[in-house]
Design a protein around this motif. Structure first.
Motif, PDB file in Angstrom:
ATOM      1  N   LEU B 123       0.816  -1.220   0.000  1.00  0.00           N
ATOM      2  CA  LEU B 123       0.000   0.000   0.000  1.00  0.00           C
ATOM      3  C   LEU B 123       0.849   1.269   0.000  1.00  0.00           C
ATOM      4  O   LEU B 123       0.307   2.374   0.092  1.00  0.00           O
ATOM      5  N   VAL B 130      -0.133  -1.733  -5.211  1.00  0.00           N
ATOM      6  CA  VAL B 130      -1.508  -1.355  -5.533  1.00  0.00           C
ATOM      7  C   VAL B 130      -1.565  -0.082  -6.375  1.00  0.00           C
ATOM      8  O   VAL B 130      -2.184  -0.058  -7.445  1.00  0.00           O
ATOM      9  N   TRP B 144      -3.532   5.737   0.874  1.00  0.00           N
ATOM     10  CA  TRP B 144      -3.913   4.598   1.708  1.00  0.00           C
ATOM     11  C   TRP B 144      -3.691   4.844   3.186  1.00  0.00           C
ATOM     12  O   TRP B 144      -4.416   5.621   3.786  1.00  0.00           O
ATOM     13  N   SER B 154      -8.487   0.894   4.249  1.00  0.00           N
ATOM     14  CA  SER B 154      -7.409  -0.054   3.952  1.00  0.00           C
ATOM     15  C   SER B 154      -7.460  -1.235   4.913  1.00  0.00           C
ATOM     16  O   SER B 154      -7.326  -2.388   4.507  1.00  0.00           O
TER      17      SER B 154
END
Lengths: 290, 288
Positions: B123, B130, B144, B154
């Motif tokens: 993240l 991602v 995030w 998240s």
């Protein structure tokens, strides 16, 4: 396979099912694949090139090139992984022996011997499972500190020897399914309750003992909170706690961090493949009989 | 076999542990919740001061309670729906099902510390997986865990990654539904959806109920992931109740205040569980 009409599918439905499952499998596997892949990468593949603020992440990037195994020995040098492993295995062993052994004895008492107050005590035992740990945590911490156990392994070992309510519950259910005749016959021949427990009941109870041993092993291996509360000397850290310490000190060394995370996770995954049936049955019983 | 002495001898390890590790701390924590206590010096009685602060003077506590209830009311139902749907899929009769089951179960056994570290990495807003993938389809992902709005989301998404454990429980439940019920439904002219709605779901309500209760209790204990990944931030947006309690007790050595917090937690968990149990007769079916 069970024979209910819900599961009968046409060929087209079969293909659709595979497609949906494969698609769903991606997000479930990708984080682990990314962990392993990062652990084998060089910094050039992880960090952005000069002049760019973002790295070129793509699925092609999933394959490390060149493959750098050096991250593993490097991670082992950054943190004393071997010491953490030794500590963790020692704690796992003692917790498994303590929790499974004491819970079996207690479960036998609840399952096979009638005594005054048994039902009330068993309800109390079940109730303790729903009690939030926070309510008892602080006085327990104070107690251990008074005993001078803070910083030692004792708070991480001793409680296991007083029976784990969940294991006692699982074992009691299992012991109650064993036929009473075996015990009766032994009693007539003059066997004590301990003999019956030790020689007859325990050998018949290997599946439930294995399930509990596995759960306890995982619980101790994964436990982060208890080491966080009680350990203050790096030579006594466990893997779970040591790994978190690694991250907070060397968070930017992603390749090494993922190598350490992989080494911490791999034994559990191997254990899963070795004991798949025990795993699945254990979890299934938890939910359906619990 | 009736024998009081033998019976108590067998259960004595638990009974002793129950007195030392449950009854004593349980009672002691009531007392401590009315004290100022920092572990080093003996507890000093302050009356209801801790409870007064907690109710009127501590906005962080309310924030933590709200965050926890929010997580419970979003992550728990989402997890139930996802696990149930996955279990229905995995109960279909196609080749290679055991491989799929293993794939979906695997994340569940990854230790929470490892999961947390891996998700912090994937993240990562600049160089994480991602956002890297999102950039490929022309989307600039959020920050995030560093974003007050996205941090909690998240953690909720991450919780879905671990639904494999509940999937196994639902699968076991699905196997226990007698085939005769489905046959009867077919005779009555029920289609696939009717069978799911009128046979599968009602028969699974005890298992759903079990997962609901465990999920609620779990949300109130939610600690490790938040501690490792966000430390409660940014701006307390992921400050969970158990995390705040830990900070008060072990960072600020406010053990008396933390004991009062533990009691409030106890009351809240008991109330929420009791309310859910109340509804239980209306929707949980037992037996065929």
């Amino acid at each position: 396979m069970n024979e209910n009409p819900l599961t009968r599918l046409s060929p087209a439905q079969r293909i659709l099912t595979h497609a949906v499952l494969l698609l769903l499998a991606i997000p479930f596997l990708l984080p682990l694949a990314w962990m392993i892949s990062t652990s084998l990468k060089g910094d050039a593949q992880i960090f952005p090139r000069e002049g760019s603020s973002v790295s070129p992440v793509s699925l092609a990037n999933l394959i490390p090139s060149p493959v750098q195994f050096e991250n593993y020995p490097a991670a082992l040098k950054t943190v004393p992984f071997a010491v953490y492993l030794q500590n963790t295995l020692l704690l796992c062993l003692l917790n498994v022996i303590g929790a499974v052994g004491s819970s079996a004895v207690v479960a036998y008492g609840f399952a096979r011997i009638r005594f005054k107050g048994r039902e009330v005590l068993f309800v109390l035992l079940l109730a303790t499972m729903a009690l939030p740990g926070q309510v008892t945590m602080i006085p327990t911490f104070a107690l251990y500190t008074k005993l001078g156990w803070y910083g030692s392994f004792l708070p991480l070992i001793v409680p296991a020897f007083f029976g784990a309510p969940f294991f006692i519950f699982l074992m009691r259910q299992f012991f109650m399914t064993l036929p009473e005749e075996l015990a009766e016959a032994a009693r007539i021949e003059g066997a004590s309750e301990w003999d019956i427990f030790w020689r007859i009941i325990l050998p018949l109870s290997k599946p439930v003992l294995a399930t509990c041993a596995l759960f306890q092993f995982l619980g101790t291996w994964n436990d982060f909170f208890t080491p966080l509360l009680y350990l203050n000397d790096p030579s006594r850290y466990t893997l779970a706690y040591g790994l978190q310490q690694f991250m907070s000190s060397y968070g930017g060394k992603y390749a090494q961090l993922m190598a350490a995370a992989t080494m911490f996770t791999a034994p559990i995954i191997i254990l899963f493949f070795l004991a798949q049936k025990t795993f699945i049955q254990g979890i299934a019983t938890t939910g359906t009989k619990g | 076999m009736q024998s009081n002495r033998t019976g108590y001898a067998f259960i004595s390890p638990w009974l002793l542990g129950f007195l030392i590790f449950t009854v004593f701390p349980f009672v002691a924590s009531i007392y401590l919740s009315f004290c100022r206590y920092d572990i080093i010096s003996p507890p000093a009685w302050v009356g209801t001061a801790n409870y007064e602060e907690l109710l009127a003077k501590d906005p962080r506590l309310w924030k933590a309670l709200w965050n926890t209830l929010y997580y419970a009311s979003v992550a728990v139902p989402l997890g139930i729906v996802a696990a149930f749907a996955l279990a229905l899929l995995l109960n279909l009769d196609v080749k290679g099902m055991s491989v799929y089951r293993t794939i979906f179960f695997l994340p569940n056994i990854v230790p929470a510390v490892a999961t947390s570290i891996v998700f912090v990495w994937i993240l990562n807003p600049q160089i994480g997986l991602v956002n890297g993938l999102l950039r490929h389809i022309g989307v600039e992902g959020p920050a995030w865990l560093n974003d007050t709005k996205w941090a909690m989301r998240s953690l909720i998404m991450m919780s879905l990654w671990g639904v494999g454990g509940s999937v196994i429980i639902y699968l076991a439940g699905l196997k226990d539904i007698p085939a005769s019920l489905y046959e009867a439904a077919v005779v009555d002219g029920a289609g696939t959806w009717d069978r799911v709605r009128h046979v599968t779901i009602p028969m699974m309500t005890p298992v759903i109920f079990f997962n609901l209760i465990m999920g609620i209790i779990g949300a109130f204990q939610y600690f490790t992931q938040a501690f490792i990944m966000t430390a409660g931030g940014p701006e307390d947006s992921t400050l969970f109740y158990a995390l705040y309690l830990f900070y008060r007790a072990w960072r600020y050595l406010d053990m008396g205040y933390a004991s009062a917090m533990a009691w409030v937690l106890f009351v809240v968990v008991t109330t929420v569980t009791a309310v859910v149990f109340r509804t239980h007769r209306k929707w949980v079916h037992y037996g065929g």
